[in-house]
Write an enzyme that holds these catalytic residues in place. Structure first.
Site, PDB file in Angstrom:
ATOM      1  CD  GLU A   1     -14.861  12.374 -28.643  1.00  0.00           C
ATOM      2  OE1 GLU A   1     -15.978  12.028 -29.098  1.00  0.00           O
ATOM      3  OE2 GLU A   1     -13.992  12.947 -29.322  1.00  0.00           O
ATOM      4  CB  THR A   2     -21.329  11.739 -25.329  1.00  0.00           C
ATOM      5  OG1 THR A   2     -21.209  12.834 -24.412  1.00  0.00           O
ATOM      6  CG2 THR A   2     -22.441  10.821 -24.845  1.00  0.00           C
TER       7      THR A   2
END
Length: 269
Positions: A44-45
């Site tokens: 995830e970013t």
């Protein structure tokens, strides 16, 4: 703009679940955010920007390398840690406005631990999909679907969870967001249950998420009902591993953990 890499659900580096955190000053185009997430290659970013609203302090969005997601626990924890550590947020609860999961609040304790207020994700029991035991390499005892669209599978014991070597290509053909595999913990553990999470369409590499906060929004209510408890600790038994504290509050789940910054730099784009 400033970007950090933060290991979530751990108090030391190279454990827990890493997330990239991009601190925005102004709105960003979704296609650009998706390209940044693909470049970072973390599960995830997160992208956070300050907003002026009566119910929220920041807007928060989450992207895997392949797609935007509705809810992500570890990247929310990482983002709150980054905002507190950089002084971007004052020492008070942070209220995040999200696209599909409402307003999420994160509070920092005196000991530096973080507590996140998330919606509970109840599980509806279903029959197992055809061939599920072969896909997992373990016999399912109970199978359900969570309100986030994950398949939750209980297996015999902790050893079965830790020993999983699933056929992720076969799991990818299931009509689900991801697959949570769980069991009660062995006697004498500091945690009540163990789990692992696989999402072939969303996650790079071996398609396993190291520590999944959103999965614990379902695991907490599931094991809370089974064990007759409102406070539990879960251990996600991936190669990196991590502990997630869970407190049940009606239709909400409070997730607790720590985080550690391993990189702090500038995104030049």
């Amino acid at each position: 703009m400033r970007m950090l890499v933060v290991d979530a659900f751990t108090d030391r580096p190279f454990v827990g679940n890493p997330a990239a955190v991009c601190l925005l000053d102004e709105p960003a185009e979704p296609g650009w955010m998706q390209r940044v997430a693909a470049e970072m290659k973390h599960s995830e970013t997160a992208f956070a920007r300050p907003i002026e609203a009566p119910d929220a302090d920041f807007e928060l969005r989450w992207f895997t390398p392949a797609a935007e997601v509705d809810l992500c626990g570890h990247a929310t924890l990482a983002t709150a840690h980054a905002l507190f550590e950089t002084g971007t947020a004052a020492a008070r609860p942070i209220r995040f406005r999200t696209l599909h999961s409402g307003v999420l609040t994160v509070t920092r304790g005196h000991d530096g631990g973080l507590r996140m207020d998330f919606p509970a994700c109840p599980t509806t029991e279903t029959g197992p999909p055809d061939g599920l035991a072969g896909m997992l390499g373990a016999r399912p005892l109970r199978v359900g679907r969570t309100s986030l669209g994950d398949l939750l599978v209980e297996v015999a014991d902790e050893a079965a969870v830790r020993g999983l070597a699933p056929d992720t290509g076969a799991l990818a053909r299931l009509d689900v967001r991801g697959v949570i595999v769980t069991a009660a913990a062995d006697e004498g553990r500091e945690y009540a249950f163990v789990s692992r999470f696989f999402a072939a369409d969303l996650l790079p590499g071996d398609h396993e998420d190291p520590v999944t906060g959103s999965a614990h929004c379902a695991l907490g209510p599931y094991w809370g009902e089974r064990l007759g408890r409102t406070e539990l600790v879960g251990y996600q038994a991936s190669a990196r591993g991590g502990l997630v504290g869970v407190t049940l509050r009606d239709d909400r789940v409070e997730l607790a953990g720590r985080a550690f910054t391993v990189l702090d730099g500038e995104l030049r784009t």
